[in-house]
Design a protein around this motif. Structure first.
Motif, PDB file in Angstrom:
ATOM      1  N   ASP A  65       0.855  -1.186   0.000  1.00 43.56           N
ATOM      2  CA  ASP A  65       0.000   0.000   0.000  1.00 43.56           C
ATOM      3  C   ASP A  65       0.896   1.243   0.000  1.00 43.56           C
ATOM      4  N   GLU A  66       0.854   1.989  -1.095  1.00 44.46           N
ATOM      5  CA  GLU A  66       1.746   3.136  -1.260  1.00 44.46           C
ATOM      6  C   GLU A  66       1.594   4.177  -0.155  1.00 44.46           C
ATOM      7  N   THR A  67       0.369   4.464   0.257  1.00 44.92           N
ATOM      8  CA  THR A  67       0.130   5.460   1.302  1.00 44.92           C
ATOM      9  C   THR A  67       0.755   5.026   2.623  1.00 44.92           C
ATOM     10  N   VAL A  68       0.559   3.770   2.991  1.00 40.21           N
ATOM     11  CA  VAL A  68       1.122   3.242   4.239  1.00 40.21           C
ATOM     12  C   VAL A  68       2.650   3.224   4.146  1.00 40.21           C
ATOM     13  N   ARG A  69       3.190   2.773   2.998  1.00 40.28           N
ATOM     14  CA  ARG A  69       4.639   2.712   2.808  1.00 40.28           C
ATOM     15  C   ARG A  69       5.281   4.097   2.937  1.00 40.28           C
ATOM     16  N   GLU A  70       4.670   5.103   2.312  1.00 37.73           N
ATOM     17  CA  GLU A  70       5.217   6.459   2.379  1.00 37.73           C
ATOM     18  C   GLU A  70       5.136   7.030   3.796  1.00 37.73           C
ATOM     19  N   LEU A  71       4.022   6.795   4.482  1.00 35.66           N
ATOM     20  CA  LEU A  71       3.869   7.286   5.853  1.00 35.66           C
ATOM     21  C   LEU A  71       4.901   6.645   6.779  1.00 35.66           C
ATOM     22  N   LEU A  72       5.029   5.318   6.725  1.00 37.98           N
ATOM     23  CA  LEU A  72       6.004   4.637   7.575  1.00 37.98           C
ATOM     24  C   LEU A  72       7.432   5.065   7.245  1.00 37.98           C
ATOM     25  N   SER A  73       7.726   5.254   5.979  1.00 38.04           N
ATOM     26  CA  SER A  73       9.057   5.716   5.585  1.00 38.04           C
ATOM     27  C   SER A  73       9.371   7.075   6.196  1.00 38.04           C
ATOM     28  N   GLU A 107      17.703   4.820   8.468  1.00 36.42           N
ATOM     29  CA  GLU A 107      17.884   4.721   7.018  1.00 36.42           C
ATOM     30  C   GLU A 107      16.818   3.742   6.543  1.00 36.42           C
ATOM     31  N   VAL A 108      16.015   4.126   5.550  1.00 39.01           N
ATOM     32  CA  VAL A 108      14.900   3.292   5.116  1.00 39.01           C
ATOM     33  C   VAL A 108      15.054   2.919   3.649  1.00 39.01           C
ATOM     34  N   LEU A 109      14.970   1.619   3.384  1.00 36.84           N
ATOM     35  CA  LEU A 109      14.866   1.103   2.031  1.00 36.84           C
ATOM     36  C   LEU A 109      13.433   0.618   1.893  1.00 36.84           C
ATOM     37  N   ALA A 110      12.669   1.185   0.966  1.00 40.24           N
ATOM     38  CA  ALA A 110      11.246   0.876   0.858  1.00 40.24           C
ATOM     39  C   ALA A 110      10.944   0.169  -0.458  1.00 40.24           C
ATOM     40  N   ALA A 111      10.160  -0.900  -0.359  1.00 43.27           N
ATOM     41  CA  ALA A 111       9.762  -1.682  -1.523  1.00 43.27           C
ATOM     42  C   ALA A 111       8.275  -1.994  -1.432  1.00 43.27           C
ATOM     43  N   ALA A 112       7.650  -2.199  -2.595  1.00 44.06           N
ATOM     44  CA  ALA A 112       6.231  -2.511  -2.649  1.00 44.06           C
ATOM     45  C   ALA A 112       5.959  -4.006  -2.695  1.00 44.06           C
ATOM     46  N   SER A 113       7.001  -4.798  -2.983  1.00 47.17           N
ATOM     47  CA  SER A 113       6.809  -6.248  -3.079  1.00 47.17           C
ATOM     48  C   SER A 113       8.145  -6.955  -2.856  1.00 47.17           C
TER      49      SER A 113
END
Length: 81
Positions: free
Chosen positions: A9-17, A26-32
């Motif tokens: 979920d892009e919204t959740v991923r961006e908020l948590l990041s 340091e955050v590495l974020a991925a969607a899958s």
């Protein structure tokens, strides 16, 4: 500390990041799970924590955690749903 965040979920991923970065991580974020390997190879810092959704497209969160724990035996894990 480097956090690998895997959330579809892009919204959740961006908020948590944003929250984690604001706290100095340091955050590495991925969607899958598919996005994880190229992301890790492009950012060679050691991984300290995997924050992962249980339900992901393709590979499940627990399967991803199991796979990563083989390469990163000290990787801590936080699963969310």
């Amino acid at each position: 500390m480097t956090v690998l965040l895997v959330e579809d979920d892009e919204t959740v991923r961006e908020l948590l990041s944003r929250v984690l970065r604001a706290d100095g991580y340091e955050v590495l974020a991925a969607a899958s799970g598919e996005e994880v390997e190229p992301l890790i190879h492009a950012n060679p810092q050691p991984l300290d924590l995997l924050v992962c959704d249980v339900c992901l497209p393709g590979e499940s969160g627990p399967a991803l955690a199991d796979r990563l724990s083989r390469s990163y035996p000290d990787l801590r894990l936080l699963m969310m749903s």
